[in-house]
Scaffold this motif. Structure first.
Motif, mmCIF file in Angstrom:
data_model
loop_
_atom_site.group_PDB
_atom_site.id
_atom_site.type_symbol
_atom_site.label_atom_id
_atom_site.label_comp_id
_atom_site.label_asym_id
_atom_site.label_seq_id
_atom_site.Cartn_x
_atom_site.Cartn_y
_atom_site.Cartn_z
ATOM 1 N N VAL A 80 34.270 -6.390 -9.718
ATOM 2 C CA VAL A 80 34.320 -5.255 -10.640
ATOM 3 C C VAL A 80 35.737 -4.698 -10.619
ATOM 4 N N ASP A 81 36.320 -4.454 -11.792
ATOM 5 C CA ASP A 81 37.553 -3.671 -11.829
ATOM 6 C C ASP A 81 37.315 -2.376 -12.602
ATOM 7 N N GLU A 82 36.879 -2.454 -13.866
ATOM 8 C CA GLU A 82 36.455 -1.240 -14.564
ATOM 9 C C GLU A 82 34.938 -1.116 -14.496
ATOM 10 N N PHE A 83 34.439 0.126 -14.611
ATOM 11 C CA PHE A 83 33.015 0.333 -14.353
ATOM 12 C C PHE A 83 32.363 1.219 -15.412
ATOM 13 N N TRP A 84 32.729 0.938 -16.669
ATOM 14 C CA TRP A 84 32.100 1.594 -17.820
ATOM 15 C C TRP A 84 31.199 0.549 -18.478
ATOM 16 N N MET A 85 29.987 0.415 -17.944
ATOM 17 C CA MET A 85 29.112 -0.695 -18.311
ATOM 18 C C MET A 85 28.803 -0.737 -19.804
ATOM 19 N N ARG A 86 28.707 0.396 -20.444
ATOM 20 C CA ARG A 86 28.430 0.415 -21.883
ATOM 21 C C ARG A 86 29.468 -0.405 -22.636
ATOM 22 N N ASP A 87 30.690 -0.376 -22.157
ATOM 23 C CA ASP A 87 31.799 -0.960 -22.906
ATOM 24 C C ASP A 87 32.072 -2.409 -22.556
ATOM 25 N N HIS A 88 32.053 -2.741 -21.277
ATOM 26 C CA HIS A 88 32.411 -4.112 -20.914
ATOM 27 C C HIS A 88 31.198 -5.023 -20.744
ATOM 28 N N TRP A 120 40.805 -5.091 -16.513
ATOM 29 C CA TRP A 120 39.486 -5.341 -17.086
ATOM 30 C C TRP A 120 39.007 -6.783 -16.935
ATOM 31 N N GLN A 121 39.835 -7.670 -16.402
ATOM 32 C CA GLN A 121 39.491 -9.092 -16.438
ATOM 33 C C GLN A 121 38.209 -9.407 -15.673
ATOM 34 N N ASP A 122 37.975 -8.744 -14.534
ATOM 35 C CA ASP A 122 36.753 -8.999 -13.766
ATOM 36 C C ASP A 122 35.515 -8.509 -14.510
ATOM 37 N N SER A 123 35.580 -7.270 -14.979
ATOM 38 C CA SER A 123 34.405 -6.695 -15.633
ATOM 39 C C SER A 123 34.128 -7.331 -16.996
ATOM 40 N N ALA A 124 35.133 -7.908 -17.622
ATOM 41 C CA ALA A 124 34.920 -8.583 -18.901
ATOM 42 C C ALA A 124 33.987 -9.780 -18.762
ATOM 43 N N ALA A 125 33.778 -10.251 -17.538
ATOM 44 C CA ALA A 125 32.879 -11.377 -17.300
ATOM 45 C C ALA A 125 31.431 -10.938 -17.100
ATOM 46 N N HIS A 126 31.165 -9.636 -17.072
ATOM 47 C CA HIS A 126 29.822 -9.156 -16.740
ATOM 48 C C HIS A 126 28.784 -9.479 -17.811
ATOM 49 N N ALA A 127 29.185 -9.518 -19.066
ATOM 50 C CA ALA A 127 28.195 -9.820 -20.106
ATOM 51 C C ALA A 127 27.581 -11.189 -19.870
ATOM 52 N N ARG A 128 28.420 -12.174 -19.583
ATOM 53 C CA ARG A 128 27.903 -13.520 -19.328
ATOM 54 C C ARG A 128 27.103 -13.565 -18.036
ATOM 55 N N LEU A 129 27.599 -12.877 -17.018
ATOM 56 C CA LEU A 129 26.901 -12.834 -15.736
ATOM 57 C C LEU A 129 25.501 -12.243 -15.886
ATOM 58 N N ILE A 130 25.416 -11.118 -16.563
ATOM 59 C CA ILE A 130 24.138 -10.423 -16.713
ATOM 60 C C ILE A 130 23.200 -11.218 -17.614
ATOM 61 N N ALA A 131 23.738 -11.799 -18.679
ATOM 62 C CA ALA A 131 22.902 -12.614 -19.563
ATOM 63 C C ALA A 131 22.244 -13.747 -18.786
#
Length: 344
Positions: A80-88, A120-131
């Motif tokens: 995690v780098d940024e933690f605004w889940m709605r956005d990333h 943001w590079q770490d958190s930008a991967a969360h959509a794929r991770l969560i999916a």
């Protein structure tokens, strides 16, 4: 595919949040960092009263998260780098032609326009991770966008702001037609309601350049909750009057003119950095409840709870102090993302 983003009032399987980690956004001093941890934890605890919560936690923060969070909050460890889940994070959608299928839109996230300070590079991967984690079909998008930059009624209407989706730092080659086509493909939107801008503070260096979820929300089709700054000395007094006129001149996907419900701003006008953007519009709807922003003003917070209770009948409205969130650039809606329930 016939993807559609349900209204936030649609039943949820869970809410997703990212646990904060040390860095610029969390704060420079120990006291500032602790304030951030406490607030993110308070929001998670409030949501967990109504529905399951899964928290994405950086490996460096796992022990703290385990100590701080209620035991019924599930942890998912990932960078995690940024933690605004709605956005990333992902924007969840359903496919009406395929019952039981959940989709997850993976917008391109570049830290709200790639400012020098953002990581943001770490958190930008969360959509794929969560999916992958929830078994959702990934809906890839080439549009730079954030979940806070859209709001839907679940019936084809999407609220947008020109200063976000048409931001040259995000989408230098986009125009309204291209954006609307992508909203149709990914969200099932048949009617885009464009607003010209967001609140004044949101254009600071660490702002989002005008996210819609701090100024307007659709509690039910045909109705809009609108931030209402009533003090003429605040620059958002003119902004919200402009937005009201823009909304009044448009219709939703069903051709209805909007019933505009004013949600008055708190009395506080400024902080150490200038005019505040404190807004009760930035709330989260959960199963049987609404998690509302609080600003330490008993009368204003109570008025907001009353208006939200009327807008969302038969839901309990719970207030969480959101001042530490707003001082870092967002609110309760900004740090959360709902996962809708799909019916087999």
């Amino acid at each position: 595919m016939s993807w559609r983003m349900p209204s936030e009032t649609h039943p949820h399987d869970r809410t997703w949040i990212a646990f904060p980690r040390e860095g610029l956004t969390l704060g420079e001093t120990a006291a500032e960092r602790e304030e951030g941890y406490v607030t993110w934890t308070a929001v998670a605890a409030a949501v967990a009263r109504f529905e399951p919560v899964t928290m994405v936690v950086d490996p460096s923060e796992v022990e703290r998260a385990r100590r701080s969070l209620p035991g019924d909050v599930t942890l998912l460890e990932a960078p995690v780098d940024e933690f605004w889940m709605r956005d990333h994070g992902p924007t969840f959608v359903v496919d009406d032609a395929r019952p039981g299928v959940l989709g997850a839109v993976d917008w391109i996230f570049n830290g709200w326009g790639a400012p020098d300070w953002a990581r943001w590079q770490d958190s930008a991967a969360h959509a794929r991770l969560i999916a992958e984690h929830v078994g959702a079909e990934l809906v890839s998008s080439v549009l730079v966008n954030e979940g806070g930059g859209i709001h839907v009624d679940g019936e084809g209407t999407v609220l947008l702001t020109e200063s976000v989706q048409l931001d040259p730092r995000r989408n230098p080659f986009a125009d309204r037609t291209r954006v609307e086509a992508e909203m149709s493909r990914t969200l099932g939107a048949t009617r885009a309601v464009w607003l010209s801008r967001g609140l004044t503070r949101d254009y600071d260096d660490m702002g989002t350049n005008g996210h819609v979820d701090i100024v307007a929300a659709i509690p039910s089709p045909g109705r809009v909750l609108l931030h209402d700054q009533r003090d003429a000395s605040h620059p958002d007094h003119a902004v919200t009057a402009q937005l009201r006129a823009e909304l009044a001149a448009q219709t939703d996907a069903a051709g209805r003119t909007f019933e505009i419900i004013d949600l008055p701003a708190p009395a506080t006008l400024t902080d150490a950095h200038g005019p505040v953007d404190w807004s009760y519009v930035n709330h989260l709807v959960v199963n049987g409840g609404v998690i509302a922003c609080g600003f330490g003003e008993a009368r204003a917070d109570a008025t907001a709870r009353r208006i939200l209770a009327e807008a969302y009948p038969e839901r309990e409205v719970v207030t969480v102090d959101a001042r530490p969130l707003f001082s870092r650039g967002g609110g309760i809606h900004c740090i959360t993302q709902q996962q809708p329930t799909v019916v087999p």
